[in-house]
Design an enzyme around this catalytic site. Structure first.
Site, short mmCIF file in Angstrom:
data_model
loop_
_atom_site.label_atom_id
_atom_site.label_comp_id
_atom_site.label_asym_id
_atom_site.label_seq_id
_atom_site.Cartn_x
_atom_site.Cartn_y
_atom_site.Cartn_z
N ASP A 104 -7.21 -73.20 13.43
CA ASP A 104 -7.19 -72.21 14.51
C ASP A 104 -8.54 -71.50 14.66
OD1 ASP A 104 -6.70 -71.14 12.01
OD2 ASP A 104 -5.30 -69.62 12.71
N ASP A 129 8.43 -69.46 12.41
CA ASP A 129 8.73 -68.02 12.23
C ASP A 129 8.61 -67.26 13.54
OD1 ASP A 129 6.03 -68.27 12.53
OD2 ASP A 129 5.47 -66.85 10.96
#
Length: 464
Positions: free
Chosen positions: A308, A230
């Site tokens: 993350d 994206d």
């Protein structure tokens, strides 16, 4: 005498045959059921062994044929005997006997054999690894990557797809030789605690990342650029990574190059400073480059979820920094996803993508080395005059030179960032974009440093 001898011999033979027959018949018709069962069991056992041997031999032959069809060539002509259940099945090449078939992804990536352009270690081949799932809009990301790519042989695009979504897969395959598709093979469900059921998507993402990075680095590449499906990219996206690659390899206090600025909204960045780069203690992600050495360090302890956040923990970061730009070189268009649009409407959709091309490979970026950067950056921060948040907001600052706002507590930091439109959260105690606690941004055309005191002792984990 002769006829009589012949008759006698014939009679003896007939008698012997008849006697032998009677003895055989007696043994065969022995009324003992135990003896009959024993004989029948031996016959059945022999038949079963023969059947097993034949089945094993057929199975091995089929496996050999499959391997031969998958291998482009045989690297060894040495042969070894093939034996199953003590039955000699002939000889096959030793390499085929010892090497299992390669995974589908390895076969797909085998065409990317070049690791350096013209064998020049200063011109590395850097794959762009695109993580995809079920977004048909992956075509926007791929169109950008192909459009701005300076050399296909230096930046091969590898799309790793999870989810096994057929329309998305067909979209990726429509790019033919412009991209290489690999598919995450483990589509099994993941068992999580009931309270973590809503986070199951993060477990699958982490599993996908771990598999894809392992697969790509297994091919021998020195580094990889990681992109999600994206993201749009700036015209100088590849130039940015090529220019910063040498310093990433040289400076061990760095562990990634990121194209992202968490506070990269128009009005918070200097639009005329496209060449300005920073060191950051905060791992930015969203279009970033890592080295093989870092992957080898992280791979053995790769997390099951929230990779993350995990990578931002002190145990992984080890006080290392990333390089990030003033003007973002990536921009996300993915509002819908596992995070359910977290921060998108409020922040992410306002990120400004750099539009100009900066020749980073022709710039001297040695100022980003820790020994040089710390002295220059910290001097600029702490020699700037201190102003209050209220003075800055009301336009009462009289100088156009950089200024500093001081924070001492988490509450003071949160108040300032919310008031100025900066992202206000922490990860493992580190504010977004911060370096040694300092957050640099633009406000009303002026450089501002949101900074702790000069006696700063490090990040506080309780601030997260």
């Amino acid at each position: 005498m002769r006829p009589r001898k012949t008759f006698l011999i014939a009679a003896i033979l007939v008698g012997w045959v008849f006697t032998t027959y009677l003895i055989f018949l007696k043994n065969f018709k022995d009324p003992s059921p135990h003896k009959n069962r024993e004989m029948l069991e031996k016959v059945r056992y022999l038949e079963q062994n023969i059947q097993v041997v034949e089945e094993n031999r057929d199975k091995l032959y089929r496996e050999i044929i499959n391997i031969l069809q998958k291998e482009d060539k045989t690297t060894s002509t040495e042969t070894i005997p093939l034996v199953a259940n003590n039955v000699d099945l002939g000889e096959i090449p030793a390499q085929i006997a010892e090497t299992p078939p390669r995974p589908e992804a390895d076969v797909a990536l085998s065409k990317l054999q070049q690791k350096f352009i013209n064998d020049d270690i200063n011109s590395p081949v850097i794959p762009v690894l695109v993580f995809a799932c079920n977004r048909l809009s992956v075509n926007r990301c791929l169109d950008d990557l192909i459009k701005h790519r300076p050399r296909a042989d230096q930046f091969p695009i590898i799309v790793s797809q999870d989810c096994d979504d057929e329309p998305t897969r067909n979209m990726i395959l429509s790019y033919k030789d412009n991209v290489t598709l690999i598919r995450q093979p483990d589509q099994s469900d993941i068992t999580v605690l009931p309270k973590e059921k809503k986070y199951k998507g993060y477990y699958k993402i982490s599993r996908h990342y771990g598999w894809a990075l392992k697969t790509v680095f297994r091919q021998g590449f020195e580094s990889v650029i990681i992109v999600e499906d994206d993201l749009s990219i700036a015209p100088d996206f590849y130039e940015y990574f090529l220019g910063t690659y040498p310093i990433l390899k040289k400076d061990r206090s760095l562990w990634c190059i990121s194209a992202w600025n968490d506070n990269g909204k128009e009005g918070l960045i200097d639009g005329g400073a496209g060449d300005l780069l920073y060191r950051s203690d905060f791992f930015p992600g969203l279009g970033w480059m890592m080295t093989k050495e870092l992957w080898q360090e992280l791979a053995p302890k790769w997390p099951k979820a929230f990779w993350d956040d995990w990578i931002r923990q002190p145990e992984q970061r080890k006080e290392r920094a990333c390089i990030r730009p003033e003007l973002p070189r990536t921009r996300t268009f993915g509002k819908v996803g596992v995070s359910n649009g977290l921060f998108f409407d409020k922040h992410l959709k306002y990120i400004k993508l750099s539009e100009d091309f900066v020749s980073f490979t022709k710039m001297n970026l040695t100022y980003l080395q820790k020994s040089i950067y710390d002295e220059i950056f910290l001097k600029a921060v702490y020699q700037s005059p201190v102003v209050t948040l209220d003075e800055l907001k009301r336009g009462l600052v009289t100088t156009k030179e950089p200024v500093r706002i001081t924070y001492l507590t988490k509450e003071q930091y949160k108040r300032a960032t919310k008031s100025l439109g900066l992202m206000d959260d922490f990860k493992s105690g580190v504010p977004r974009t911060a370096y040694r606690g300092v957050v640099s941004f633009f406000y009303n055309g002026q450089r501002v440093y949101l900074a702790p005191n000069t006696n700063w002792k490090g990040y506080d984990l309780t601030w997260s």
